[in-house]
Design an enzyme around this catalytic site. Structure first.
Site, short mmCIF file in Angstrom:
data_model
loop_
_atom_site.label_atom_id
_atom_site.label_comp_id
_atom_site.label_asym_id
_atom_site.label_seq_id
_atom_site.Cartn_x
_atom_site.Cartn_y
_atom_site.Cartn_z
N LYS A 171 -59.35 32.83 -33.10
CA LYS A 171 -58.99 33.14 -34.50
C LYS A 171 -56.59 33.28 -35.21
CE LYS A 171 -63.74 34.42 -35.87
NZ LYS A 171 -64.23 35.60 -36.55
N HIS A 229 -64.35 33.98 -32.47
CA HIS A 229 -65.22 33.40 -32.34
C HIS A 229 -66.18 33.25 -31.68
CE1 HIS A 229 -69.10 30.54 -34.53
NE2 HIS A 229 -68.35 30.21 -33.43
#
Ligand code: IDP
Ligand code: MG
Length: 136
Positions: free
Chosen positions: A10, A116
């Site tokens: 991210k 993620h």
């Protein structure tokens, strides 16, 4: 059985200079890199990735976060890749994530939790084409 999982570094991971060290952990664990790209996530991509969270209190800030800078999108392949990647990543809240996990070592708060990882093989099959539509 060999399977694939979608892992995304991210914006905070890229911004804070952890990308290389995070990628190293997946390689060290024995997973094979099947795809990698640095990109700015589009609105269509973030909405598709996080469709299950639409309407939740954190949804708008989650999308703002994901659009706050470039990410590194990756696909990893190997036996039990989905569960292994989730184990390496650790609990959703970095404050609760165990030391030695990616979120435990690099993350500080839930709002910016570094990475993620697909939560099931079915999710991976859905998520991978959002970012790598041409991948065999
Ligand atoms: P996961 O990433 O560990 O699978 P999910 O529950 O699927 O966790 O949530 C997706 C993402 O939404 C999280 O990684 C995190 O970035 C964000 N998120 C989840 N719950 C919260 C929250 O309570 N506050 C802020 N952000 C959240
Ligand atoms: Mg999830």
């Amino acid at each position: 059985m060999s399977e694939r999982t979608y892992v995304m570094l991210k914006p905070d991971a890229v911004r804070r200079g952890f990308a290389g060290r995070i990628l190293q952990r997946f390689e060290d664990a024995g997973l094979q890199m099947a795809a990698m790209q640095r990109l700015a996530v589009s609105e269509a991509q973030s909405k598709a990735l996080y469709a299950e969270h639409e309407g939740k209190p954190f949804y708008d800030s989650l999308l703002t976060y994901i659009h706050s800078g470039p990410v590194v999108a990756t696909v990893w392949e190997g036996t039990g890749a989905v569960a292994l990647a989730r184990k390496l990543i650790g609990a959703t809240d970095p404050a609760q994530a165990a030391p030695g996990t990616i979120r435990g070592d690099f993350g500080l708060v839930m709002d910016e939790n570094v990475v993620h990882g697909s939560d099931s093989a079915e999710s991976a099959e859905r998520e991978i084409p959002i970012f790598f539509p041409g991948l065999d």
